[in-house]
Design a protein around this motif. Structure first.
Motif, PDB file in Angstrom:
ATOM      1  N   GLU A 110      50.321  34.814  53.994  1.00  0.00           N
ATOM      2  CA  GLU A 110      50.955  35.272  55.510  1.00  0.00           C
ATOM      3  C   GLU A 110      50.766  36.541  55.554  1.00  0.00           C
ATOM      4  O   GLU A 110      51.074  37.159  56.604  1.00  0.00           O
ATOM      5  CB  GLU A 110      52.403  34.688  55.478  1.00  0.00           C
ATOM      6  CG  GLU A 110      52.367  33.124  55.456  1.00  0.00           C
ATOM      7  CD  GLU A 110      52.197  32.543  56.979  1.00  0.00           C
ATOM      8  OE1 GLU A 110      51.785  33.297  57.556  1.00  0.00           O
ATOM      9  OE2 GLU A 110      52.285  31.129  56.896  1.00  0.00           O
ATOM     10  N   SER A 111      50.674  37.517  54.747  1.00  0.00           N
ATOM     11  CA  SER A 111      50.735  38.803  54.661  1.00  0.00           C
ATOM     12  C   SER A 111      49.599  39.480  55.172  1.00  0.00           C
ATOM     13  O   SER A 111      49.624  40.756  55.590  1.00  0.00           O
ATOM     14  CB  SER A 111      51.403  39.587  53.340  1.00  0.00           C
ATOM     15  OG  SER A 111      50.367  39.464  52.529  1.00  0.00           O
ATOM     16  N   ALA A 155      57.225  37.200  54.277  1.00  0.00           N
ATOM     17  CA  ALA A 155      56.357  38.020  53.003  1.00  0.00           C
ATOM     18  C   ALA A 155      57.124  39.309  52.679  1.00  0.00           C
ATOM     19  O   ALA A 155      57.317  39.440  51.481  1.00  0.00           O
ATOM     20  CB  ALA A 155      55.089  38.105  53.430  1.00  0.00           C
ATOM     21  N   ILE A 156      57.446  39.981  53.604  1.00  0.00           N
ATOM     22  CA  ILE A 156      58.234  41.135  53.488  1.00  0.00           C
ATOM     23  C   ILE A 156      59.610  40.978  52.626  1.00  0.00           C
ATOM     24  O   ILE A 156      59.739  41.563  51.678  1.00  0.00           O
ATOM     25  CB  ILE A 156      58.675  41.945  54.540  1.00  0.00           C
ATOM     26  CG1 ILE A 156      57.558  42.826  55.336  1.00  0.00           C
ATOM     27  CG2 ILE A 156      59.818  43.047  54.270  1.00  0.00           C
ATOM     28  CD1 ILE A 156      57.831  43.192  56.614  1.00  0.00           C
ATOM     29  N   SER A 157      60.229  39.665  53.055  1.00  0.00           N
ATOM     30  CA  SER A 157      61.617  39.341  52.426  1.00  0.00           C
ATOM     31  C   SER A 157      61.170  39.031  51.068  1.00  0.00           C
ATOM     32  O   SER A 157      61.997  39.416  50.005  1.00  0.00           O
ATOM     33  CB  SER A 157      62.188  38.435  52.989  1.00  0.00           C
ATOM     34  OG  SER A 157      62.449  38.747  54.473  1.00  0.00           O
ATOM     35  N   ARG A 164      57.805  42.921  44.566  1.00  0.00           N
ATOM     36  CA  ARG A 164      56.275  42.898  44.853  1.00  0.00           C
ATOM     37  C   ARG A 164      56.150  43.962  45.741  1.00  0.00           C
ATOM     38  O   ARG A 164      55.974  43.623  47.021  1.00  0.00           O
ATOM     39  CB  ARG A 164      55.908  41.486  45.033  1.00  0.00           C
ATOM     40  CG  ARG A 164      55.773  40.841  43.723  1.00  0.00           C
ATOM     41  CD  ARG A 164      55.056  39.478  44.069  1.00  0.00           C
ATOM     42  NE  ARG A 164      53.677  39.658  44.394  1.00  0.00           N
ATOM     43  CZ  ARG A 164      52.846  38.663  45.058  1.00  0.00           C
ATOM     44  NH1 ARG A 164      53.396  37.368  45.188  1.00  0.00           N
ATOM     45  NH2 ARG A 164      51.608  39.015  45.289  1.00  0.00           N
ATOM     46  N   TRP A 165      56.135  45.321  45.468  1.00  0.00           N
ATOM     47  CA  TRP A 165      55.986  46.239  46.723  1.00  0.00           C
ATOM     48  C   TRP A 165      54.576  46.334  47.230  1.00  0.00           C
ATOM     49  O   TRP A 165      54.675  46.589  48.488  1.00  0.00           O
ATOM     50  CB  TRP A 165      56.224  47.692  46.170  1.00  0.00           C
ATOM     51  CG  TRP A 165      57.458  47.733  45.275  1.00  0.00           C
ATOM     52  CD1 TRP A 165      57.455  47.955  43.814  1.00  0.00           C
ATOM     53  CD2 TRP A 165      58.665  47.182  45.618  1.00  0.00           C
ATOM     54  NE1 TRP A 165      58.860  47.727  43.355  1.00  0.00           N
ATOM     55  CE2 TRP A 165      59.562  47.409  44.563  1.00  0.00           C
ATOM     56  CE3 TRP A 165      59.373  46.981  47.001  1.00  0.00           C
ATOM     57  CZ2 TRP A 165      61.034  47.146  44.566  1.00  0.00           C
ATOM     58  CZ3 TRP A 165      60.768  46.670  46.906  1.00  0.00           C
ATOM     59  CH2 TRP A 165      61.532  46.659  45.855  1.00  0.00           C
ATOM     60  N   ALA A 166      53.536  45.790  46.693  1.00  0.00           N
ATOM     61  CA  ALA A 166      52.161  45.885  47.232  1.00  0.00           C
ATOM     62  C   ALA A 166      52.292  44.595  48.402  1.00  0.00           C
ATOM     63  O   ALA A 166      51.901  44.969  49.629  1.00  0.00           O
ATOM     64  CB  ALA A 166      50.961  45.517  46.429  1.00  0.00           C
ATOM     65  N   LEU A 167      52.930  43.429  48.221  1.00  0.00           N
ATOM     66  CA  LEU A 167      53.188  42.573  49.243  1.00  0.00           C
ATOM     67  C   LEU A 167      54.226  43.183  50.457  1.00  0.00           C
ATOM     68  O   LEU A 167      53.526  42.786  51.529  1.00  0.00           O
ATOM     69  CB  LEU A 167      53.718  41.388  48.458  1.00  0.00           C
ATOM     70  CG  LEU A 167      54.307  40.159  49.565  1.00  0.00           C
ATOM     71  CD1 LEU A 167      52.942  39.423  50.045  1.00  0.00           C
ATOM     72  CD2 LEU A 167      54.964  39.149  48.762  1.00  0.00           C
ATOM     73  N   VAL A 168      54.986  43.931  50.080  1.00  0.00           N
ATOM     74  CA  VAL A 168      55.734  44.316  51.286  1.00  0.00           C
ATOM     75  C   VAL A 168      55.103  45.292  52.095  1.00  0.00           C
ATOM     76  O   VAL A 168      55.058  45.083  53.168  1.00  0.00           O
ATOM     77  CB  VAL A 168      57.040  45.259  50.445  1.00  0.00           C
ATOM     78  CG1 VAL A 168      57.887  45.951  51.766  1.00  0.00           C
ATOM     79  CG2 VAL A 168      58.096  44.322  49.824  1.00  0.00           C
ATOM     80  N   ALA A 171      52.558  43.320  54.279  1.00  0.00           N
ATOM     81  CA  ALA A 171      53.072  42.407  55.477  1.00  0.00           C
ATOM     82  C   ALA A 171      53.713  43.489  56.318  1.00  0.00           C
ATOM     83  O   ALA A 171      53.327  43.161  57.604  1.00  0.00           O
ATOM     84  CB  ALA A 171      54.336  41.347  54.794  1.00  0.00           C
ATOM     85  N   ALA A 172      54.095  44.503  55.957  1.00  0.00           N
ATOM     86  CA  ALA A 172      54.358  45.776  56.972  1.00  0.00           C
ATOM     87  C   ALA A 172      53.612  46.224  57.877  1.00  0.00           C
ATOM     88  O   ALA A 172      53.659  46.285  58.661  1.00  0.00           O
ATOM     89  CB  ALA A 172      55.444  46.649  55.982  1.00  0.00           C
ATOM     90  N   LEU A 173      52.228  46.391  56.963  1.00  0.00           N
ATOM     91  CA  LEU A 173      51.005  46.836  57.851  1.00  0.00           C
ATOM     92  C   LEU A 173      50.415  45.798  58.878  1.00  0.00           C
ATOM     93  O   LEU A 173      50.323  46.211  60.009  1.00  0.00           O
ATOM     94  CB  LEU A 173      49.987  47.171  56.943  1.00  0.00           C
ATOM     95  CG  LEU A 173      48.893  47.580  57.492  1.00  0.00           C
ATOM     96  CD1 LEU A 173      48.921  48.910  58.002  1.00  0.00           C
ATOM     97  CD2 LEU A 173      47.777  47.592  56.281  1.00  0.00           C
TER      98      LEU A 173
END
Length: 314
Positions: A110-111, A155-157, A164-168, A171-173
């Motif tokens: 989803e990210s 995904a951010i949550s 998992r900062w890469a996932l954050v 997803a933010a991007l």
């Protein structure tokens, strides 16, 4: 229950089958030697109680099964005496259990800032803008259902809770690229519509049934919190039907649609309110999703401890 499909190197087959046999949460096991072609090896399938799936997958990977393959999916039907025995042997309820490996996999999917995500979000914001111009709550609801924005928010949550900062960041991007792009597409379409006299500033003056989009109140944040909690519960427990209600509850896509069409038609006051509504919903959803995930994780950890204590007593 959860169905595991394992492609096992022959050297590991005995150890994998032993691990499955010793786990009380495993109901059925099938072994077909030499069935796997890529990667080459044996095919092992198992029906597992959801409560033990995560720890079982970790155990299998610890045996070296990452050299083969592990796939899985929820089972819609599992009727057998062995299934009932496995359910009774594990504490908790399957409906409340979380397969964290599955949650992380879905969050990764989803990210991604894909073209499909941008297309769905743009279509949703366009529909929302049309609903604003027509003063049509039904069209607004349709736009909410089409909007795919909850995936990256979830995904951010998940990334924040699991660190998992890469996932954050990914997803933010996706959101940072998605919403401005969708608003820009909708603003361009609105500008073209004014050129052919399809819409005019007066259309927003009479939009009374959709003024909830830019009118901020305490319930704006409360609804976002409830939607975020419901959405995260839906993702962690596999109750996907609840996500439709989440989509309809939040005012993210309608707010983006109003920002686009309102800017073109110079309704700057409501545009500011809609932008604030968008921000409130995004923050509220993530805050509630994080809180819900922390509670779910705490409950899940306690359940696993009870399961381990029961195994030690045996």
């Amino acid at each position: 229950m959860f169905h595991l499909r394992l492609l096992v190197p022959p050297a590991l087959t005995a150890a994998v089958c032993q691990a499955l046999a010793e786990n009380p949460g495993v109901a059925h096991v099938v072994l077909v030697r030499g069935a796997a072609v890529r990667p080459a090896g044996d095919l092992v399938e198992a029906d597992v109680v959801r409560e033990v799936t995560d720890e079982l997958v970790d155990e299998l990977l610890g045996l070296g099964l990452d050299a083969g393959a592990v796939t899985g999916q929820d089972l819609a039907l599992a009727r057998s005496e062995q299934a009932r025995v496995a359910e009774r042997a594990t504490p908790g309820e399957s409906a409340d259990s979380v397969v964290w490996q599955q949650v992380q996999e879905r969050a990764d999917d989803e990210s991604v800032p894909s073209g499909t995500f941008l297309a769905f979000l743009s279509i949703a914001v366009l529909l929302a803008a049309i609903g604003v111009v027509l003063d049509s709550p039904i069209t607004i609801v349709g736009a909410m259902v089409v909007g795919p924005e909850f995936g990256p928010l979830a995904a951010i949550s998940i990334g924040l809770v699991l660190r998992r900062w890469a996932l954050v960041r990914r997803a933010a991007l996706t959101l940072v690229l998605g919403f401005p792009a969708a608003v820009a597409v909708t603003a361009l379409a609105s500008w073209l519509a004014t050129g052919v006299h399809l819409i005019a500033p007066v259309d927003l003056d009479i939009s009374h049934q959709t003024d909830f989009i830019y009118r901020i109140g305490p319930f704006s944040f409360i609804v976002a919190l409830l939607a975020g909690a419901a959405g995260m519960l839906s993702m962690t427990t596999g109750k996907s039907a609840a996500l439709v209600g989440v989509f309809i509850s939040v005012t993210t896509v309608p707010a983006a649609g109003y920002v686009a069409v309102g800017s073109v038609l110079h309704h700057w006051g409501p545009v500011g309110g809609a932008a604030l509504q968008l921000a409130i919903n995004l923050v509220g959803i993530v805050a509630a999703a994080v809180a819900t995930l922390l509670v779910v994780r705490w409950v899940d950890v306690r359940r696993h401890r009870r399961l381990q204590e029961r195994a030690v007593r045996r």
